[in-house]
Motif scaffolding. Structure first.
Motif, PDB file in Angstrom:
ATOM      1  N   THR A  79       6.497  10.315  -6.119  1.00  5.88           N
ATOM      2  CA  THR A  79       5.896  10.249  -4.788  1.00  5.88           C
ATOM      3  C   THR A  79       5.631   8.821  -4.328  1.00  5.88           C
ATOM      4  O   THR A  79       5.815   8.519  -3.147  1.00  5.88           O
ATOM      5  N   THR A  80       5.244   7.925  -5.214  1.00 10.31           N
ATOM      6  CA  THR A  80       4.953   6.555  -4.786  1.00 10.31           C
ATOM      7  C   THR A  80       6.174   5.868  -4.170  1.00 10.31           C
ATOM      8  O   THR A  80       6.082   5.321  -3.069  1.00 10.31           O
TER       9      THR A  80
ATOM     10  N   LEU B 105       8.707   7.303  -2.817  1.00 11.87           N
ATOM     11  CA  LEU B 105       9.013   8.030  -1.589  1.00 11.87           C
ATOM     12  C   LEU B 105       8.046   7.652  -0.468  1.00 11.87           C
ATOM     13  O   LEU B 105       8.449   7.547   0.694  1.00 11.87           O
ATOM     14  N   TYR B 106       6.759   7.468  -0.807  1.00 11.64           N
ATOM     15  CA  TYR B 106       5.790   6.982   0.190  1.00 11.64           C
ATOM     16  C   TYR B 106       6.261   5.653   0.760  1.00 11.64           C
ATOM     17  O   TYR B 106       6.257   5.437   1.967  1.00 11.64           O
ATOM     18  N   ASN B 107       6.603   4.727  -0.139  1.00  8.37           N
ATOM     19  CA  ASN B 107       6.980   3.378   0.279  1.00  8.37           C
ATOM     20  C   ASN B 107       8.260   3.384   1.121  1.00  8.37           C
ATOM     21  O   ASN B 107       8.352   2.669   2.118  1.00  8.37           O
TER      22      ASN B 107
ATOM     23  N   GLY C  74       9.376   5.896   2.946  1.00  7.46           N
ATOM     24  CA  GLY C  74       9.039   6.510   4.231  1.00  7.46           C
ATOM     25  C   GLY C  74       8.206   5.616   5.125  1.00  7.46           C
ATOM     26  O   GLY C  74       8.416   5.564   6.341  1.00  7.46           O
ATOM     27  N   GLU C  75       7.267   4.904   4.546  1.00  7.99           N
ATOM     28  CA  GLU C  75       6.410   3.997   5.316  1.00  7.99           C
ATOM     29  C   GLU C  75       7.245   2.878   5.939  1.00  7.99           C
ATOM     30  O   GLU C  75       7.083   2.559   7.123  1.00  7.99           O
TER      31      GLU C  75
ATOM     32  N   TYR D 117       9.423   4.258   8.731  1.00  4.29           N
ATOM     33  CA  TYR D 117       8.628   4.557   9.919  1.00  4.29           C
ATOM     34  C   TYR D 117       8.435   3.313  10.785  1.00  4.29           C
ATOM     35  O   TYR D 117       8.489   3.377  12.011  1.00  4.29           O
TER      36      TYR D 117
ATOM     37  N   SER E 260      10.880   9.177   7.218  1.00  5.10           N
ATOM     38  CA  SER E 260       9.468   8.900   7.485  1.00  5.10           C
ATOM     39  C   SER E 260       8.667  10.194   7.543  1.00  5.10           C
ATOM     40  O   SER E 260       7.504  10.228   7.139  1.00  5.10           O
TER      41      SER E 260
ATOM     42  N   ARG F  56       7.514  11.205   4.102  1.00  2.91           N
ATOM     43  CA  ARG F  56       6.341  10.428   3.684  1.00  2.91           C
ATOM     44  C   ARG F  56       5.063  11.043   4.257  1.00  2.91           C
ATOM     45  O   ARG F  56       4.081  11.219   3.561  1.00  2.91           O
ATOM     46  N   HIS F  57       5.093  11.399   5.536  1.00  2.26           N
ATOM     47  CA  HIS F  57       3.907  11.988   6.162  1.00  2.26           C
ATOM     48  C   HIS F  57       3.541  13.326   5.509  1.00  2.26           C
ATOM     49  O   HIS F  57       2.368  13.616   5.292  1.00  2.26           O
TER      50      HIS F  57
ATOM     51  N   VAL G 294       1.924  12.649   2.090  1.00  2.00           N
ATOM     52  CA  VAL G 294       0.580  12.074   2.191  1.00  2.00           C
ATOM     53  C   VAL G 294      -0.429  13.074   2.738  1.00  2.00           C
ATOM     54  O   VAL G 294      -1.546  13.181   2.222  1.00  2.00           O
TER      55      VAL G 294
END
Length: 111
Positions: free
Chosen positions: A44-45, A47-49, A51-52, A55, A74, A77-78, A81
């Motif tokens: 997930t980390t 993937l967060y980065n 996506g962020e 975005y 993006s 990521r949302h 989160v």
């Protein structure tokens, strides 16, 4: 700090590459991603980065590279989160195992 589109693409590429290398070097399979919470946290980390940074790419840059599904990247990521308990890990496993390698191929020409 405001990053340029080029810096964001580089960050996306590096996160995708590191995630893909980890998955491949540890021979992680789909069933492991579906069952092992530690692996779920691990993926997930990046993937967060990814996506962020996707975005915050400029609309101009996104419009110049329509072959890359920026809105989906993006959006993932949302979802990760803001709806962690509702995550469909089958989809995430498919993204990690199938879509990330494709994204790397697309991005390597943009880095």
């Amino acid at each position: 700090m405001k990053y340029s589109d080029e810096q964001r693409i580089k960050k996306i590429y590096e996160n995708a590459k590191k995630l893909d290398e980890y998955i491949k070097s540890n021979n992680i399979q789909k069933d492991q991603l579906l069952q092992e919470q530690t692996l779920q946290w691990l993926v997930t980390t990046p993937l967060y980065n990814i996506g962020e940074n996707a975005y915050y790419l400029s609309d101009d840059y996104k419009n110049k590279t329509p072959e890359i599904p920026w809105k989906m990247i993006s959006g993932l990521r949302h979802r990760l989160v803001h709806d962690y308990d509702g995550i469909n890990w089958t989809i995430i496993a498919d993204v990690v195992l199938e879509e990330i390698p494709d994204l790397i191929e697309q991005l390597k020409y943009l880095v």
